[in-house]
Design a protein around this motif. Structure first.
Motif, short mmCIF file in Angstrom:
data_model
loop_
_atom_site.label_atom_id
_atom_site.label_comp_id
_atom_site.label_asym_id
_atom_site.label_seq_id
_atom_site.Cartn_x
_atom_site.Cartn_y
_atom_site.Cartn_z
N ARG A 86 0.84 -1.19 0.00
CA ARG A 86 0.00 0.00 0.00
C ARG A 86 0.88 1.25 0.00
O ARG A 86 0.55 2.27 -0.59
N ALA A 87 2.03 1.16 0.67
CA ALA A 87 2.89 2.34 0.80
C ALA A 87 3.74 2.59 -0.45
O ALA A 87 4.43 3.59 -0.51
N ASN A 106 2.59 -8.76 4.91
CA ASN A 106 1.84 -7.66 5.50
C ASN A 106 2.30 -6.30 4.98
O ASN A 106 1.87 -5.27 5.49
N GLY A 107 3.22 -6.30 4.02
CA GLY A 107 3.74 -5.03 3.52
C GLY A 107 4.35 -4.18 4.62
O GLY A 107 4.18 -2.96 4.63
N ALA A 108 5.07 -4.80 5.54
CA ALA A 108 5.65 -4.06 6.66
C ALA A 108 7.07 -3.60 6.32
O ALA A 108 7.75 -4.22 5.53
N ALA A 109 7.47 -2.49 6.94
CA ALA A 109 8.81 -1.96 6.68
C ALA A 109 9.69 -2.08 7.91
O ALA A 109 10.55 -1.26 8.17
N MET A 110 9.45 -3.14 8.68
CA MET A 110 10.15 -3.28 9.96
C MET A 110 11.65 -3.52 9.78
O MET A 110 12.44 -3.02 10.56
N LEU A 111 12.02 -4.28 8.76
CA LEU A 111 13.44 -4.58 8.62
C LEU A 111 14.20 -3.32 8.23
O LEU A 111 15.27 -3.02 8.76
N PHE A 112 13.62 -2.55 7.31
CA PHE A 112 14.24 -1.30 6.90
C PHE A 112 14.39 -0.35 8.10
O PHE A 112 15.47 0.17 8.37
N THR A 113 13.29 -0.16 8.82
CA THR A 113 13.31 0.78 9.95
C THR A 113 14.20 0.24 11.07
O THR A 113 14.98 0.98 11.68
N GLY A 114 14.07 -1.06 11.32
CA GLY A 114 14.86 -1.67 12.38
C GLY A 114 16.35 -1.56 12.11
O GLY A 114 17.15 -1.36 13.03
N ALA A 115 16.72 -1.68 10.83
CA ALA A 115 18.15 -1.61 10.50
C ALA A 115 18.71 -0.24 10.84
O ALA A 115 19.79 -0.11 11.42
N LYS A 116 17.98 0.81 10.49
CA LYS A 116 18.50 2.16 10.75
C LYS A 116 18.51 2.46 12.25
O LYS A 116 19.49 3.00 12.78
N ILE A 117 17.45 2.06 12.94
CA ILE A 117 17.41 2.30 14.39
C ILE A 117 18.56 1.53 15.06
O ILE A 117 19.25 2.04 15.94
N ALA A 152 6.48 7.30 12.24
CA ALA A 152 6.46 7.65 10.81
C ALA A 152 6.15 6.42 9.97
O ALA A 152 5.38 6.48 9.01
N MET A 153 6.75 5.30 10.35
CA MET A 153 6.53 4.06 9.60
C MET A 153 5.05 3.68 9.61
O MET A 153 4.48 3.32 8.58
N ASP A 154 4.44 3.80 10.79
CA ASP A 154 3.02 3.45 10.89
C ASP A 154 2.17 4.39 10.04
O ASP A 154 1.20 3.99 9.40
N LYS A 155 2.55 5.67 10.06
CA LYS A 155 1.76 6.67 9.34
C LYS A 155 1.79 6.44 7.84
O LYS A 155 0.84 6.77 7.13
N GLU A 156 2.88 5.87 7.34
CA GLU A 156 3.01 5.70 5.90
C GLU A 156 2.14 4.58 5.35
O GLU A 156 2.09 4.37 4.14
N GLY A 157 1.51 3.82 6.24
CA GLY A 157 0.63 2.77 5.75
C GLY A 157 1.28 1.42 5.55
O GLY A 157 0.74 0.57 4.87
N PHE A 158 2.45 1.24 6.14
CA PHE A 158 3.05 -0.09 6.11
C PHE A 158 2.28 -1.01 7.06
O PHE A 158 1.68 -0.53 8.03
N GLY A 159 2.33 -2.28 6.83
CA GLY A 159 1.60 -3.22 7.67
C GLY A 159 2.34 -3.51 8.97
O GLY A 159 3.37 -2.92 9.27
#
Lengths: 642, 251, 208
Positions: free
Chosen positions: B110-111, B176-187, B210-217
């Motif tokens: 979706r994002a 789930n179209g989640a961006a957890m790995l991307f976000t987790g890597a930077k954090i 921000a990740m949640d707001k972008e519509g990732f799962g």
């Protein structure tokens, strides 16, 4: 065109200090009233955007990719130099300066190179503070390695991904400023034209790559950080989208182009294996530390390397240069590889490769040692070629890698157009006729983080200019011109694709012409031939190219065609510059200028200058200007590798 | 290196623009050298389409050496294709067989709205970084690089996370179209380093928000992201982000 | 408020699933321990049940808390499933997973719903009856092979659910470290198999 280098007064080591002291400043409260356009988001562009925004300017930044993090700085592998002398091995600012200017074969400006060496240390501090995970020693201090034949260990690195990590550092600083609103980031927008008002750079015309819409943006100064033009050769280690368009547009508006023939050709790339090949992949030069370069003595020998007996192999670098052997500098290694292939001794399916053999090193040190040193490179090689360098020699061939030439800039990094600055690979300033390993990253970040801020303040503080917005007639004129060019490109396709050529087919033709005649070794005859053949390719392009689709949509063929159109024009000054420089220097052998034992012969009396080309309109021949290079602190010496 | 040629059938998602309804189209390619990269194979297709007067397939690509993160598509259901730790541009045709049918689809989430054909808009990932994926230092005035020692192992762990190329394959492969790995890597990269400490909590909060707001799962720990990541980034980074976020929320 | 904000975030929802899942695993442990009395004799089990019911705290608070946790785990699970489907509204033509053995993680929602069905049936049959005669109820129930089959099927589904759920819970809690990952990997087999064996054995007791 007047070439005033504006090098500050005083002893070399004090010039930068003096300059910062005498430069005009812009009051912090006034900075927000100034807007600045930055084109490109590589190391130079991203760092400049972030730094200027931090200082308070309104920055508009543009890139052609979908994100600023994609710029091709990201692909730099080796590392970044700095004169930290952390290893206590005798390094100093003076030594880094000397190595860089000597590496450039004494064809760059002393003051600029010295400043580069001076700020190199700040770059490392800056990047560490940003959270760049440089390699560390067990004690926690920064690790260094020696690189590109330097005698000191001054190269900082993050695995084989130093460019990526430094770019992501600059990208994060840029992202922070985008968040604060001080930088307005425009992705997928390509600069199509520079707009001058009263002779000063005041804005640009862009094309939105997704919608095809032409837009205009105005500012008080424009900074080009658009990289090099290696893709003129079609095949290079550059990214697919790297192009000369922004620099060429600026050139056509009056910016001098310096030393366009200075192109670095890297000796250890994975060779071309077919006409479909789209780009070349570089492998670290460190491979030559243990690999032995050879070709079969008999031309046209198609046996597999393993079945060629020792006495039918020609270890040509070792026999020709007994002192340095396989470790001769980049240009010598590249040139000799091409020479061997031209004699028909090339190997592989295309006969455009030489062997780099690790058999001896493996039998001497064992597989484990060799793998520890080169494991990741061997892996990369095997991934691409499906051949294991432990079993069979690697095949390598030189490839266009970096362009030392670029827009002419003064000490302030300003081009001959007031208000137009060029930073990073896009300018000519620091690498002379050849760039040392691990210096490109250093220059990009030095320009962006530490130099451009002073230059911009100095320019804005000393220049009175009226507010201009993009309603100004110059903008609408420029936009019309751009539209005209796009229409002209798309005109070619009215009669359908029959009998026509694709953009890439013509680009390959241009690439081959340049590679054959304006590559590592050049001669008058070849260059003149290239100069006479070029118009035919240009004509073929304008009459015979087929570009599907329209200008009002995402049209990748149109994007490539626009870039190729500029490469085709640009190629002329590349060849002219090469023709004009009747000496061998840096990366290039001018065949007429050789010593008795066939080594490059530099001609300091005749060519110790920067060759700067001025555009003279569509019909006029480009005009050559010279900036004499004065060496007050170093004495140019001749190289010898015998 | 043994060069052979194969014939392929391609089913490619074609979509004129973001509003158009796309569909699959089938193309036949003959004589594809197995030494080609996947993108070079697409180049060949595009040259062929251009000569026929049809619209070439739009696809994103740039460095073609597996580091810029610009390329990416889903090949037969797997983001970046069947080879592990390989981007599309580094995937070679020798991994396919004569007569194969390759279904080529854009990264879907979706994002990530589709611009055209295989070109998607991944700017949501940039906005996650803009929310806090940095250390707030201005240029100049930073301490000497060696003033804070960092254990080599810590720097390496941080580097493991930092090697993310932002291609979005993790999102594309996640059911789930989640961006957890991307976000987790930077954090992770920044939370491991001393330089990242001052803003550690704000960063975790801001980036996850921000990740949640972008519509990732949401992440349901399916590990698909890790399996397709061209840089082999471990979901250990997601675990670390989970910890960081909880710490930031409660303490 | 920070707590609500946390719960609303994507990671917060993961934590709701993990925490409620953890409570349910604890419940499974106590349930398994209690039921293990059946290995001894039905009267002992009856005595355990009587004991349990003699504590008002257990009946009035713990059982309700347990139901609440169960409801939270189920509704959040379903909610996440629906939300996540929206985040990837367009699927791929070729449905393929890169992870081997991903059957358990892929089917969490279905195994979960099956367990819900089982729990409803189980509470209807056991908990709403007269607890004074629960020992008899159970031996009556398990005399039917069909019931035993349903129970064992449910335990297998539970084991599958747990084989992903247990590891997933630790991952959500941030427990992922190379030093312990081997142990965790072993536990993801041991924990579900433990519950599967103990509960299945109990239901089989009455047949043989």
């Amino acid at each position: 065109m007047e070439l005033k280098s504006n090098v500050p007064e005083g002893p070399l080591a004090e010039k930068w200090d003096n300059h910062r002291f005498t430069s005009k400043l812009v009051n912090p409260a006034n900075r927000r009233k100034h807007s600045i356009i930055v084109i490109g988001t590589g190391l130079a562009g991203a760092s400049a955007s972030a730094t200027l925004a931090e200082q308070g300017y309104e920055v508009k930044t543009f890139c052609i990719q979908d994100s600023p993090r994609r710029a091709h700085s990201i692909a730099a592998q080796g590392g970044i130099n700095a004169a930290k002398n952390y290893q206590n091995d005798g390094d100093s600012i003076q030594r880094l300066f000397y190595d860089t200017i000597k590496g450039g074969d004494f064809r760059s400006r002393e003051a600029n190179v010295y400043r580069l060496a001076q700020v190199s240390n700040n770059i490392i501090d800056q990047c560490v503070a940003q959270g760049v995970p440089f390699a560390r020693e067990y004690g926690g201090t920064l690790a260094n390695r020696s690189f590109g034949g330097a005698q000191v260990s001054r190269t900082f690195y993050a695995r084989g991904q130093t460019g990526q990590q430094l770019l992501l550092g600059a990208y994060s600083a840029l992202s922070r400023q985008i968040k604060t609103g001080k930088v307005t980031m425009h992705t997928r927008k390509e600069m199509m034209e520079l707009v001058l008002v009263d002779g000063k750079a005041r804005g640009i015309v862009t094309r939105d790559i997704i919608t095809g819409k032409l837009e205009t943006y105005s500012a008080d100064a424009v900074i080009l950080a658009t990289g090099g033009y290696g893709n003129a050769y079609f095949l290079s280690t550059n990214a697919m989208a790297s192009n000369v368009t922004a620099a060429w547009r600026a050139h056509k508006k009056g910016a001098g182009f310096a030393n366009p023939c200075f192109v670095q050709i890297h000796p250890t790339c994975i060779p071309v294996h077919g006409s479909f090949q789209s780009k070349l992949t570089l492998m670290s030069e460190s491979l030559r530390n243990d690999g032995r370069v050879w070709v079969p003595t008999k031309p046209g020998d198609t046996r597999r390397p393993g079945s060629i007996p020792e006495d039918e192999r020609d270890y040509y670098l070792e026999s020709k240069y007994p002192g340095f052997g396989n470790l001769v500098p980049r240009d010598v290694a590249s040139r000799n590889a091409k020479e061997q292939c031209d004699e028909g001794k090339g190997v592989g399916t295309t006969n455009l490769a030489v062997y780099l053999d690790f058999a001896e090193a493996i039998s001497r040190d064992g597989e484990a040692t060799i793998l520890r040193k080169y494991g990741n490179l061997f892996q990369m090689y095997e991934k691409i070629t499906d051949s294991n360098p432990l079993r069979e020699p690697m095949m390598i061939y030189p490839a266009v890698h970096y362009t030392m030439g670029g827009l002419w800039v003064d000490y302030n990094l300003m081009t001959t157009i007031p208000g137009l600055f060029a930073i990073g690979e896009c300018n000519f300033s620091d690498h002379g006729a050849n760039r040392l390993g691990a210096s490109a990253l250093m220059q990009g970040l030095a320009d962006g983080y530490f130099i451009i801020g002073t230059s911009i303040a100095s320019y804005l503080g000393s220049t009175k200019q009226d507010a201009v917005d993009s309603d100004h007639p110059q903008f609408s004129d420029a936009k019309k011109q751009v539209q005209g060019r796009i229409d002209k490109l798309l005109d070619c396709n009215e009669s359908g694709p029959d009998g026509k050529l694709t953009v890439d087919e013509i680009h390959k033709e241009l690439g081959l012409l340049l590679w054959d005649h304006c590559g590592m070794a050049r001669n008058k005859e070849g260059l003149e031939k290239a100069l006479t053949e070029l118009p035919a390719i240009q004509e073929k392009f304008w009459n015979n190219v087929y570009i599907p689709g329209t200008g009002e949509e995402l049209n990748q063929s149109l994007e490539r065609a626009g870039r190729l159109a500029d490469f085709l024009e640009f190629a002329e000054i590349m060849i002219l510059d090469a023709l004009n420089r009747e000496e061998s220097c840096g990366c290039h052998l001018r065949e007429e200028s050789q010593t008795e034992d066939n080594e490059a012969k530099r001609d300091d009396a005749g060519y110790s200058h920067v060759a700067v080309w001025e555009y003279q309109g569509d019909r006029g021949a480009p005009k050559l200007h010279k900036e004499q290079l004065l060496f007050e602190n170093v004495t140019p010496s001749q190289r010898s590798y015998k | 290196m043994s060069t052979t040629s194969i014939n392929l059938s391609l089913e490619i998602w074609r979509q004129k623009d973001s509003k158009a309804k796309g569909d699959f189209e089938t193309y036949k390619l003959t004589n594809i050298s197995t030494d080609m990269s996947f993108l070079e194979m697409l180049d060949v297709l595009n040259e062929q389409l251009t000569r026929e007067g049809s619209d070439p397939v739009a696809f994103d690509h740039d460095c073609r050496e597996g580091i810029c993160g610009m390329c990416g598509a889903v090949i037969n259901g797997i983001a970046h294709g069947p080879e592990p730790e390989t981007t599309l541009c580094q995937l070679h045709m020798r991994h396919f067989n004569e007569g194969d049918t390759l279904v080529i689809e854009p990264f879907r989430s979706r994002a990530f709205p589709i611009h055209k054909d295989l070109v998607t808009d991944r700017s949501a990932l940039d906005r996650i970084i803009q929310a806090g994926g940095y250390v707030s230092v201005n240029t100049g005035g930073t301490p000497d690089g060696n003033s804070t020692p960092i254990p080599s192992a810590t720097a390496e762990l941080s580097m493991d996370a930092a090697s993310c190329i932002g291609c979005g394959a993790c999102v594309a492969s996640c059911p789930n179209g989640a961006a957890m790995l991307f976000t987790g890597a930077k954090i992770s990269q920044l939370s491991l380093l001393p330089q990242g400490q001052p803003e550690r909590k704000e960063r975790a909060m801001a980036m996850v928000t921000a990740m949640d707001k972008e519509g990732f799962g949401n992440c349901t720990n399916e590990r698909e992201c890790e399996a397709v990541c061209p840089k082999g980034i471990s979901i250990r980074n997601i675990a670390r982000m989970n910890r960081e976020f909880v710490k930031a929320s409660f303490f | 408020m920070f707590f609500i904000q946390f719960l609303k975030s994507s990671i917060g929802k993961k934590w709701i699933m993990a925490c409620s899942g953890f409570c349910l695993i604890l419940f499974l442990c106590s349930h398994a321990a209690g039921n293990a009395t059946l290995f001894n004799s039905i009267p002992l089990f009856q005595a355990y049940a009587d004991q349990l019911h003699s504590h008002p705290l257990i009946i009035s608070v713990l059982s309700k808390a347990l139901s609440l946790v169960f409801v939270i785990h189920t509704t959040t699970g379903v909610l996440l499933f629906l939300q996540n489907r929206k985040a990837r509204s367009t699927g791929y033509k070729v449905q393929k997973r890169a992870v081997k053995y991903s059957q358990a993680s892929r089917t969490m929602i279905f195994s979960g719903l099956f367990i819900l069905l089982y729990v409803l049936a189980h509470t209807y049959a056991v908990s709403f009856g007269d607890h004074a005669t629960i020992g008899l109820t159970i031996s009556y129930l398990f005399s039917s092979p069909l019931v035993v089959l349903f129970y064992i099927t449910s335990f297998i589904v539970l084991a599958i659910h747990l084989s992903h759920g247990f590891w997933s819970m630790l991952q959500t809690f941030g427990v992922n470290h190379p030093r312990y990952n081997k142990l965790i990997r072993n536990l993801t087999y041991i924990v579900p198999i433990f519950f599967l064996l103990i509960f299945s054995a109990i239901s089989l007791l009455f047949i043989f």
